[in-house]
Design a protein around this motif. Structure first.
Motif, mmCIF file in Angstrom:
data_model
loop_
_atom_site.group_PDB
_atom_site.id
_atom_site.type_symbol
_atom_site.label_atom_id
_atom_site.label_comp_id
_atom_site.label_asym_id
_atom_site.label_seq_id
_atom_site.Cartn_x
_atom_site.Cartn_y
_atom_site.Cartn_z
ATOM 1 N N SER A 56 0.902 -1.377 0.241
ATOM 2 C CA SER A 56 0.009 0.145 0.197
ATOM 3 C C SER A 56 0.875 1.316 -0.035
ATOM 4 O O SER A 56 0.375 2.211 -0.578
ATOM 5 N N ASP B 247 0.971 5.976 -7.247
ATOM 6 C CA ASP B 247 -0.240 6.775 -7.445
ATOM 7 C C ASP B 247 -0.649 8.060 -6.920
ATOM 8 O O ASP B 247 -1.420 8.795 -7.212
ATOM 9 N N GLU C 89 1.966 1.735 -3.544
ATOM 10 C CA GLU C 89 0.846 2.335 -4.561
ATOM 11 C C GLU C 89 0.579 3.789 -4.069
ATOM 12 O O GLU C 89 0.424 4.328 -5.062
#
Length: 124
Positions: A104, A111, A107
């Motif tokens: 996570s 992103d 990510e």
């Protein structure tokens, strides 16, 4: 770090699962580093936006590395009081419950960095 993970991943039993999880997380750390360095060339603000998740990622992976080394050192030792077994169990616990956070954080680095700049300072 990857060398230690390879040694654990090629070991039998509990060390294998620890090593495999560490290898996957070390890959996320490598990818996160590459992403931050690439982003710095494109927009020097982006690494600042990724700084906190990047540091969390590195901390989680480094913690797993230290615990995996301790588990490997404890493996196969005589253990009349269960001390060495607890070292292995702690590394297993960390690999199963904390190390998955690496994905996570990766990510968020990949992103979420540009999204930070979509919010106007006036609206914060």
């Amino acid at each position: 770090m990857r060398t230690g993970a390879f040694h654990c991943a090629s070991s039998p039993g509990a060390l294998r699962s620890i090593g495999e999880a560490l290898l996957a997380a070390a890959g996320k750390a490598r990818d996160g580093t590459e992403c931050v360095l690439k982003a710095a060339r494109e927009d020097p603000r982006l690494p600042y936006a990724a700084a906190v998740p990047f540091l969390h990622l590195m901390g989680v992976v480094t913690g797993a590395h230290v615990l995996a080394r301790a588990a490997k050192a404890a493996s196969g030792r005589p253990d009349p009081d269960g001390y060495y077994a607890s070292k292995i169990a702690l590394a297993q616990l960390y690999a199963a419950h904390v190390l998955p956070q690496a994905a996570s954080y990766w990510e968020s680095i990949r992103d979420g960095s540009e999204v930070v700049f979509q919010v106007s300072e006036a609206h914060l």
